[in-house]
Design a protein around this motif. Structure first.
Motif, PDB file in Angstrom:
ATOM      1  N   UNK A 203      60.740   7.275 -44.082  1.00  0.00           N
ATOM      2  CA  UNK A 203      60.424   7.328 -45.507  1.00  0.00           C
ATOM      3  C   UNK A 203      59.727   8.649 -45.849  1.00  0.00           C
ATOM      4  N   UNK A 204      58.780   9.070 -45.005  1.00  0.00           N
ATOM      5  CA  UNK A 204      58.063  10.331 -45.245  1.00  0.00           C
ATOM      6  C   UNK A 204      59.022  11.522 -45.124  1.00  0.00           C
ATOM      7  N   UNK A 205      59.950  11.458 -44.156  1.00  0.00           N
ATOM      8  CA  UNK A 205      60.929  12.541 -43.991  1.00  0.00           C
ATOM      9  C   UNK A 205      61.819  12.641 -45.222  1.00  0.00           C
TER      10      UNK A 205
ATOM     11  N   UNK B  12      60.007  14.228 -47.977  1.00  0.00           N
ATOM     12  CA  UNK B  12      59.840  15.666 -47.717  1.00  0.00           C
ATOM     13  C   UNK B  12      61.128  16.438 -47.986  1.00  0.00           C
ATOM     14  N   UNK B  13      62.283  15.758 -47.897  1.00  0.00           N
ATOM     15  CA  UNK B  13      63.579  16.421 -48.108  1.00  0.00           C
ATOM     16  C   UNK B  13      63.922  16.573 -49.596  1.00  0.00           C
ATOM     17  N   UNK B  14      63.179  15.864 -50.454  1.00  0.00           N
ATOM     18  CA  UNK B  14      63.454  15.948 -51.893  1.00  0.00           C
ATOM     19  C   UNK B  14      63.341  17.417 -52.329  1.00  0.00           C
ATOM     20  N   UNK B  15      64.401  17.949 -52.869  1.00  0.00           N
ATOM     21  CA  UNK B  15      64.348  19.339 -53.320  1.00  0.00           C
ATOM     22  C   UNK B  15      64.652  20.366 -52.234  1.00  0.00           C
TER      23      UNK B  15
ATOM     24  N   UNK C 290      70.428   4.649 -45.472  1.00  0.00           N
ATOM     25  CA  UNK C 290      70.965   4.812 -46.826  1.00  0.00           C
ATOM     26  C   UNK C 290      70.241   3.923 -47.854  1.00  0.00           C
ATOM     27  N   UNK C 291      69.688   2.788 -47.418  1.00  0.00           N
ATOM     28  CA  UNK C 291      68.835   1.987 -48.310  1.00  0.00           C
ATOM     29  C   UNK C 291      67.603   2.802 -48.712  1.00  0.00           C
ATOM     30  N   UNK C 292      67.004   3.451 -47.714  1.00  0.00           N
ATOM     31  CA  UNK C 292      65.789   4.244 -47.984  1.00  0.00           C
ATOM     32  C   UNK C 292      66.089   5.411 -48.919  1.00  0.00           C
ATOM     33  N   UNK C 293      67.257   6.048 -48.742  1.00  0.00           N
ATOM     34  CA  UNK C 293      67.616   7.161 -49.634  1.00  0.00           C
ATOM     35  C   UNK C 293      67.851   6.618 -51.057  1.00  0.00           C
TER      36      UNK C 293
END
Ligand SMILES: N=c1c2ncn([C@@H]3O[C@H](COP(=O)(O)OP(=O)(O)OP(=O)(O)O)[C@@H](O)[C@H]3O)c2ncn1[C@@H]1O[C@H](COP(=O)(O)O)[C@@H](O)[C@H]1O
Length: 103
Positions: A8-10, A13-16, A68-71
């Protein structure tokens, strides 16, 4: 911290981040509908694995489903913590009793 919490943290962090170097960033850049569509595709692959009684493949596909649920959750700004809190709220309540209470 559990592997789901680290994932979840990763994802956050990948947003943007650069979509060319991050699959998560690529999905998030395409928006919630694409994220939901990918989750659906992965869920169907897990269903096929379960239906064909292939436990190794089901394990692999289930990991795809969780990622993919987390994304998809991240795409709508729903936190893993909120989902875990909802599960905690349900702890100790039988699904049968919960359904009956809905009438
Ligand atoms: N758990 C996963 C994970 N599970 C599956 N996938 C990717 O999901 C993709 C699914 O394949 P598909 O062919 O269905 O998707 P696609 O290539 O987008 O194809 P199209 O739908 O666009 O045609 C593959 O590229 C897999 O590598 C994942 N990508 C990332 N993670 C985690 O997310 C972290 C961050 O990854 P990046 O964002 O890529 O840095 C990683 O360290 C992992 O912990």
């Amino acid at each position: 911290m559990s592997v789901l919490e680290r994932l979840s943290a990763t994802i956050e962090a990948r947003r943007g981040a650069d979509p060319a170097s991050s699959h998560t960033a690529k999905l998030l850049a395409k928006g919630p509908l694409k994220c939901a569509e990918k989750f659906g595709e992965e869920a169907v692959e897990a269903i096929v694995a379960a239906a064909s009684d292939d436990r190794d493949n089901l394990t692999y596909e289930a990991a795809d489903v969780l990622y993919h649920l987390m994304v998809m959750l991240a795409s709508r700004e729903v936190s893993l913590a909120a989902v875990l809190a909802e599960l905690e709220r349900r702890e100790g309540t039988s699904g049968i009793a919960e359904k009956a209470s809905r009438g």
